[in-house]
Design an enzyme around this catalytic site. Structure first.
Site, PDB file in Angstrom:
ATOM      1  N   HIS A  74      44.289  59.846  44.066  1.00  0.00           N
ATOM      2  CA  HIS A  74      44.955  58.542  42.330  1.00  0.00           C
ATOM      3  C   HIS A  74      44.865  57.222  43.800  1.00  0.00           C
ATOM      4  O   HIS A  74      44.957  57.368  45.344  1.00  0.00           O
ATOM      5  CB  HIS A  74      46.367  58.454  42.199  1.00  0.00           C
ATOM      6  N   GLU A  76      47.092  54.835  44.293  1.00  0.00           N
ATOM      7  CA  GLU A  76      47.833  54.714  45.044  1.00  0.00           C
ATOM      8  C   GLU A  76      47.931  55.266  47.046  1.00  0.00           C
ATOM      9  O   GLU A  76      48.423  54.475  47.403  1.00  0.00           O
ATOM     10  CB  GLU A  76      49.432  55.055  44.957  1.00  0.00           C
TER      11      GLU A  76
END
Length: 153
Positions: A74, A76
């Site tokens: 992901h 992040e």
């Protein structure tokens, strides 16, 4: 300029940058971006959702939604992994509220602040994960600021 207004200006800049970075993802279903910023606003790291370094992002893998989702790193976490600096005390700007696994990474690396659009807790796939992420981030003391301005998803 008031401190709050100045903060809002910087939030808008980094949210816009996260949206720009999201376009670099090869995911045909969802493009997410993240920007990790030091407290002095002088260093930043970017991330977008994609397969791990050295893992081929073939059309077959990207079109197989279940396999792709299992392999995907992901945005992040990519912003945190790509940082050439300590994420502790930093702000993280994202195009979508983080899942519970990304929240774990945010908490463990001591990111201080998250700026994100509000999650849809009724979402059939991600709602429960977002709810758990919100709970964990709150308990860990990560400041969460809801982004409702331009580029809010």
């Amino acid at each position: 300029m008031t401190e709050e207004r100045n903060q809002r200006k910087w939030d808008a800049r980094f949210v816009e940058m996260a949206h720009l970075v999201s376009g670099w993802s090869k995911d045909p279903d969802r493009k997410n971006g993240a920007v990790l910023v030091t407290p002095d606003l002088r260093k930043f790291s970017v991330g977008f959702n994609g397969l791990p370094r050295g893992v081929a992002d073939t059309p077959e893998r990207l079109s197989d939604r279940e396999l792709k989702n299992q392999m995907m790193v992901h945005a992040e976490l990519n912003a945190i992994f790509n940082a050439g600096f300590d994420p502790a005390g930093c702000g993280l700007y994202v195009t979508r509220f983080p899942c519970h696994v990304c929240a774990q990474g945010i908490i463990q690396t001591r990111v201080a602040c998250l700026v994100a659009p509000a999650p849809d807790f009724d979402h059939p796939r991600w709602g429960a994960s977002w709810a758990l992420a919100r709970t964990m981030l709150g308990e860990a003391g990560v400041e969460v600021r809801k982004w409702e301005g331009r580029y809010a998803v």
